[in-house]
Write a protein that holds these residues in place. Structure first.
Motif, PDB file in Angstrom:
ATOM      1  N   VAL A 125     -17.664 -23.236  75.306  1.00 48.54           N
ATOM      2  CA  VAL A 125     -17.185 -24.514  74.778  1.00 48.54           C
ATOM      3  C   VAL A 125     -17.565 -25.653  75.710  1.00 48.54           C
ATOM      4  CG1 VAL A 125     -15.114 -25.873  74.264  1.00 48.54           C
ATOM      5  CG2 VAL A 125     -15.296 -23.518  73.430  1.00 48.54           C
ATOM      6  N   LEU A 126     -17.390 -25.448  77.027  1.00 51.66           N
ATOM      7  CA  LEU A 126     -17.732 -26.489  77.994  1.00 51.66           C
ATOM      8  C   LEU A 126     -19.244 -26.751  78.004  1.00 51.66           C
ATOM      9  CD1 LEU A 126     -15.380 -25.539  80.982  1.00 51.66           C
ATOM     10  CD2 LEU A 126     -15.025 -27.272  79.221  1.00 51.66           C
ATOM     11  N   ASP A 127     -20.039 -25.681  77.836  1.00 49.09           N
ATOM     12  CA  ASP A 127     -21.492 -25.857  77.738  1.00 49.09           C
ATOM     13  C   ASP A 127     -21.845 -26.705  76.523  1.00 49.09           C
ATOM     14  OD1 ASP A 127     -22.351 -24.527  80.001  1.00 49.09           O
ATOM     15  OD2 ASP A 127     -22.416 -22.560  79.019  1.00 49.09           O
ATOM     16  N   ARG A 128     -21.151 -26.432  75.418  1.00 52.93           N
ATOM     17  CA  ARG A 128     -21.408 -27.180  74.188  1.00 52.93           C
ATOM     18  C   ARG A 128     -21.100 -28.669  74.378  1.00 52.93           C
ATOM     19  NH1 ARG A 128     -20.471 -25.241  68.098  1.00 52.93           N
ATOM     20  NH2 ARG A 128     -20.931 -27.212  67.059  1.00 52.93           N
ATOM     21  N   ALA A 129     -20.126 -28.962  75.222  1.00 56.21           N
ATOM     22  CA  ALA A 129     -19.770 -30.359  75.489  1.00 56.21           C
ATOM     23  C   ALA A 129     -20.723 -31.008  76.487  1.00 56.21           C
ATOM     24  CB  ALA A 129     -18.343 -30.433  76.015  1.00 56.21           C
ATOM     25  N   GLY A 130     -21.656 -30.211  77.027  1.00 53.53           N
ATOM     26  CA  GLY A 130     -22.629 -30.760  77.972  1.00 53.53           C
ATOM     27  C   GLY A 130     -22.077 -30.950  79.368  1.00 53.53           C
ATOM     28  N   ILE A 131     -21.019 -30.218  79.698  1.00 56.00           N
ATOM     29  CA  ILE A 131     -20.441 -30.319  81.040  1.00 56.00           C
ATOM     30  C   ILE A 131     -21.291 -29.489  82.002  1.00 56.00           C
ATOM     31  CG2 ILE A 131     -18.426 -29.766  82.455  1.00 56.00           C
ATOM     32  CD1 ILE A 131     -16.704 -30.364  80.022  1.00 56.00           C
ATOM     33  N   PRO A 132     -21.831 -30.087  83.063  1.00 53.44           N
ATOM     34  CA  PRO A 132     -22.722 -29.353  83.967  1.00 53.44           C
ATOM     35  C   PRO A 132     -21.992 -28.266  84.749  1.00 53.44           C
ATOM     36  CG  PRO A 132     -22.193 -31.525  84.853  1.00 53.44           C
ATOM     37  CD  PRO A 132     -21.631 -31.483  83.465  1.00 53.44           C
ATOM     38  N   VAL A 133     -22.734 -27.263  85.145  1.00 52.93           N
ATOM     39  CA  VAL A 133     -22.264 -26.118  85.944  1.00 52.93           C
ATOM     40  C   VAL A 133     -20.948 -25.546  85.410  1.00 52.93           C
ATOM     41  CG1 VAL A 133     -23.486 -26.820  88.042  1.00 52.93           C
ATOM     42  CG2 VAL A 133     -21.167 -27.643  87.673  1.00 52.93           C
ATOM     43  N   ALA A 134     -20.849 -25.446  84.089  1.00 49.01           N
ATOM     44  CA  ALA A 134     -19.613 -24.936  83.487  1.00 49.01           C
ATOM     45  C   ALA A 134     -19.323 -23.507  83.929  1.00 49.01           C
ATOM     46  CB  ALA A 134     -19.702 -25.014  81.964  1.00 49.01           C
ATOM     47  N   ALA A 135     -20.372 -22.661  84.002  1.00 48.31           N
ATOM     48  CA  ALA A 135     -20.171 -21.257  84.377  1.00 48.31           C
ATOM     49  C   ALA A 135     -19.647 -21.148  85.803  1.00 48.31           C
ATOM     50  CB  ALA A 135     -21.481 -20.489  84.229  1.00 48.31           C
ATOM     51  N   GLY A 136     -20.231 -21.924  86.718  1.00 44.75           N
ATOM     52  CA  GLY A 136     -19.758 -21.904  88.102  1.00 44.75           C
ATOM     53  C   GLY A 136     -18.329 -22.386  88.221  1.00 44.75           C
ATOM     54  N   PHE A 137     -17.990 -23.412  87.461  1.00 43.91           N
ATOM     55  CA  PHE A 137     -16.631 -23.936  87.462  1.00 43.91           C
ATOM     56  C   PHE A 137     -15.653 -22.876  86.962  1.00 43.91           C
ATOM     57  CE2 PHE A 137     -13.225 -26.034  85.004  1.00 43.91           C
ATOM     58  CZ  PHE A 137     -12.604 -26.724  86.033  1.00 43.91           C
ATOM     59  N   MET A 138     -16.018 -22.181  85.870  1.00 41.75           N
ATOM     60  CA  MET A 138     -15.127 -21.156  85.328  1.00 41.75           C
ATOM     61  C   MET A 138     -15.000 -19.978  86.286  1.00 41.75           C
ATOM     62  SD  MET A 138     -13.675 -22.240  82.699  1.00 41.75           S
ATOM     63  CE  MET A 138     -12.788 -20.698  82.527  1.00 41.75           C
ATOM     64  N   GLU A 139     -16.040 -19.670  87.044  1.00 40.98           N
ATOM     65  CA  GLU A 139     -15.934 -18.611  88.047  1.00 40.98           C
ATOM     66  C   GLU A 139     -14.835 -18.932  89.051  1.00 40.98           C
ATOM     67  OE1 GLU A 139     -19.369 -17.403  90.163  1.00 40.98           O
ATOM     68  OE2 GLU A 139     -20.324 -16.449  88.442  1.00 40.98           O
ATOM     69  N   VAL A 140     -14.797 -20.181  89.497  1.00 35.65           N
ATOM     70  CA  VAL A 140     -13.768 -20.593  90.452  1.00 35.65           C
ATOM     71  C   VAL A 140     -12.375 -20.437  89.838  1.00 35.65           C
ATOM     72  CG1 VAL A 140     -12.829 -22.542  91.763  1.00 35.65           C
ATOM     73  CG2 VAL A 140     -15.312 -22.195  91.644  1.00 35.65           C
ATOM     74  N   ILE A 141     -12.236 -20.855  88.589  1.00 36.67           N
ATOM     75  CA  ILE A 141     -10.926 -20.758  87.920  1.00 36.67           C
ATOM     76  C   ILE A 141     -10.527 -19.299  87.728  1.00 36.67           C
ATOM     77  CG2 ILE A 141      -9.651 -21.327  85.825  1.00 36.67           C
ATOM     78  CD1 ILE A 141     -10.335 -23.691  87.705  1.00 36.67           C
ATOM     79  N   ILE A 142     -11.482 -18.444  87.374  1.00 36.59           N
ATOM     80  CA  ILE A 142     -11.177 -17.019  87.190  1.00 36.59           C
ATOM     81  C   ILE A 142     -10.743 -16.396  88.504  1.00 36.59           C
ATOM     82  CG2 ILE A 142     -12.233 -14.773  86.671  1.00 36.59           C
ATOM     83  CD1 ILE A 142     -13.954 -16.337  84.570  1.00 36.59           C
ATOM     84  N   ALA A 183     -20.081 -16.697  82.634  1.00 38.83           N
ATOM     85  CA  ALA A 183     -21.013 -17.341  81.711  1.00 38.83           C
ATOM     86  C   ALA A 183     -20.773 -16.908  80.273  1.00 38.83           C
ATOM     87  CB  ALA A 183     -22.452 -17.037  82.121  1.00 38.83           C
ATOM     88  N   GLN A 184     -20.229 -15.692  80.079  1.00 36.59           N
ATOM     89  CA  GLN A 184     -19.983 -15.167  78.731  1.00 36.59           C
ATOM     90  C   GLN A 184     -18.614 -15.580  78.191  1.00 36.59           C
ATOM     91  OE1 GLN A 184     -20.392 -10.993  79.488  1.00 36.59           O
ATOM     92  NE2 GLN A 184     -22.632 -11.013  79.427  1.00 36.59           N
ATOM     93  N   SER A 185     -17.788 -16.191  79.020  1.00 38.08           N
ATOM     94  CA  SER A 185     -16.443 -16.582  78.600  1.00 38.08           C
ATOM     95  C   SER A 185     -16.506 -17.608  77.473  1.00 38.08           C
ATOM     96  CB  SER A 185     -15.680 -17.177  79.792  1.00 38.08           C
ATOM     97  OG  SER A 185     -14.515 -17.848  79.360  1.00 38.08           O
ATOM     98  N   PRO A 186     -15.641 -17.477  76.454  1.00 38.57           N
ATOM     99  CA  PRO A 186     -15.585 -18.500  75.395  1.00 38.57           C
ATOM    100  C   PRO A 186     -15.295 -19.895  75.952  1.00 38.57           C
ATOM    101  CG  PRO A 186     -14.318 -16.558  74.767  1.00 38.57           C
ATOM    102  CD  PRO A 186     -14.712 -16.365  76.195  1.00 38.57           C
ATOM    103  N   PHE A 187     -14.523 -19.954  77.024  1.00 39.26           N
ATOM    104  CA  PHE A 187     -14.217 -21.248  77.641  1.00 39.26           C
ATOM    105  C   PHE A 187     -15.494 -21.887  78.182  1.00 39.26           C
ATOM    106  CE2 PHE A 187     -10.149 -19.278  77.389  1.00 39.26           C
ATOM    107  CZ  PHE A 187      -9.212 -20.296  77.369  1.00 39.26           C
ATOM    108  N   THR A 188     -16.333 -21.075  78.832  1.00 42.35           N
ATOM    109  CA  THR A 188     -17.601 -21.591  79.356  1.00 42.35           C
ATOM    110  C   THR A 188     -18.495 -22.063  78.226  1.00 42.35           C
ATOM    111  OG1 THR A 188     -17.444 -20.019  81.200  1.00 42.35           O
ATOM    112  CG2 THR A 188     -19.602 -21.033  80.804  1.00 42.35           C
TER     113      THR A 188
END
Length: 455
Positions: A257-274, A250-255
């Motif tokens: 940016v995705l939150d700013r774009a309004g992409i849902p569940v960005a933190a969960g998505f980035m967890e999978v990628i990490i 959730a603290q990732s800069p990538f997350t």
């Protein structure tokens, strides 16, 4: 794809904010310097590896160009550093997976270690397939991130206005001066660590020369697009003062940016990628560490039991050792046993600097010997000036590390490890009745020369 997959690790997704917070937008200069060094190192590796394809890679090049002690020392320090971080990677991935399924982290850690151990033991091609798809997923994610980022910057997404350089230059390009850029360089100096694994993998490809040539030539584009592009998007969209080290997805800069774009569940998505990034690195490092151990054993610089391969040429005992030690490192990570774990992790942090220095010196010593007897498919640019330039920058990074408390511990730990292994290399050479400073012949190149003379 293996080199790219090894370079795009969890550090890109979680650690990018550290350099940005230190230097602001000027962190791009730090990434340019670090990226340029990585490109030069790849060019050096390509020059040597296309003529001397070997699973021991830079360790064997050092033995050819500098001496037996250098090959021994470099091979062991790379192997120890790789083994040291195996536990950290699988522990990090298991923490995420355990929270998803509400189980104790040691359960997914055990499953992952067993699974990737089997993958590495079965077939080299199977390992390559896994690494290819791991890398492909990360590449797709970063490309999508870049597209979303540029749409945000130019206000092309619904409900978003043109941002331009408003955030990027809000406090100036270099808000913390040259000191900030230096601190940023310290944070990102080893961001491209792992790219050297392609020289190890190329030796087992169907066409080592062609594979390595393609990998080296594509390095510039990969670094420019994926790393510099990602950092550029982040610095254009997020104020540098709001960033720092990220402990969670959730603290990732990538997350963010995705939150700013309004992409849902960005933190969960980035967890999978990490998690995928961590597992990809773990898989690649089992491969790299086992090949390095097999190479050391083949040169009588490690126990001979690790020379054993199965009918498919897979070094089974060396892989079993890497898997076993990854279990040990996971246990040490969970138990936090004190100085041994800290020493190994700290020395691993700066070991890449030693490896890259050895690569540069090896290339300096081997260039004229290689080009005198065989055409070089890849040539280091502006030889020897850019090689000496690389060594000068490595020295500057070492001095810079001495000015930072945590980096100083890493550098001194790596130096201690280097000193111990250098002494061990002399003892090994004396026990074998050879000179530590003698160099390994170039049998493959000499065979080519003899064939040319016969023709």
């Amino acid at each position: 794809m293996m080199g790219l997959g090894s370079t795009i690790g969890a550090g890109l997704f979680l650690g990018t904010g550290v350099g940005i917070s230190a230097a602001g937008p000027a962190v791009l200069l730090a990434y340019l310097i670090a990226g340029f060094l990585a490109i030069l190192v790849m060019q050096m590796l390509g020059e040597m590896g296309t003529v001397i394809p070997a699973s021991g890679s830079f360790s064997e090049y050092a033995e050819h160009g500098i001496g037996r002690w250098a090959g021994f020392t470099q091979g062991w320090i790379y192997w120890l550093a790789t083994v040291a971080v195996l536990g950290a990677e699988i522990t990090g991935a298991a923490g995420f997976i355990g929270s998803w399924f509400n189980v104790s982290p040691w359960i997914p850690a055990a499953v992952c270690v067993a699974f990737f151990g089997i993958v590495n033991l079965l077939r080299v091609r199977l390992f390559g397939e896994f690494e290819y798809w791991f890398a492909a997923i990360k590449v797709i994610v970063i490309v999508a991130f870049l597209i979303v980022g540029f749409l945000l910057i130019f206000g092309f997404l619904p409900g978003h206005e043109f941002i331009g350089t408003k955030i990027f230059l809000e406090d100036g390009f270099m808000p913390n001066g040259l000191g900030g850029v230096a601190a940023g360089l310290l944070a990102v100096a080893f961001a491209f660590g792992g790219i050297e694994v392609v020289a190890i993998a190329a030796a087992e490809s169907e066409d080592p020369e062609k594979s390595l040539v393609n990998a080296v030539r594509s390095t510039i584009l990969r670094i420019s697009v994926f790393y510099l592009g990602s950092v550029l998007v982040i610095t254009f969209l997020l104020p540098y003062s709001t960033l720092g080290g990220a402990d969670t997805a959730a603290q990732s800069p990538f997350t963010q940016v995705l939150d700013r774009a309004g992409i849902p569940v960005a933190a969960g998505f980035m967890e999978v990628i990490i998690v995928l990034a961590l597992l990809s690195a773990f898989n690649a490092q089992i491969y790299a560490s086992s090949r390095m151990m097999h190479s050391l054993a083949s040169r009588h610089e490690a126990p001979q039991i690790f020379t054993k391969t199965n009918e498919r040429g897979v070094p089974t005992n060396a892989i079993a050792l890497s898997v076993l030690l990854s279990v040990v490192m996971v246990v040490l990570n969970y138990a936090d046993t004190g100085w041994l774990l800290r020493f190994m992790l700290n020395s691993a942090g700066a070991s890449l600097l030693i490896v890259w220095v050895f690569i540069a010196v090896s290339q300096l010593r081997l260039r004229r010997r290689l080009e005198a007897i065989h055409p070089l498919p890849i040539r280091m640019w502006a030889f020897p000036y850019l090689t000496w330039f690389s060594l000068a920058i490595f020295a500057a990074i070492a001095v810079l590390m001495l000015t930072d408390a945590s980096a100083r511990v890493q550098l001194l730990s790596a130096a201690a490890m280097f000193a111990i292994l250098a002494v061990a290399s002399v003892i090994n050479a004396k026990m074998r009745g050879i000179s530590p400073t003698s160099t390994l012949p170039l049998p493959d190149v000499e065979k080519r020369l003899n064939k040319q003379l016969e023709d």
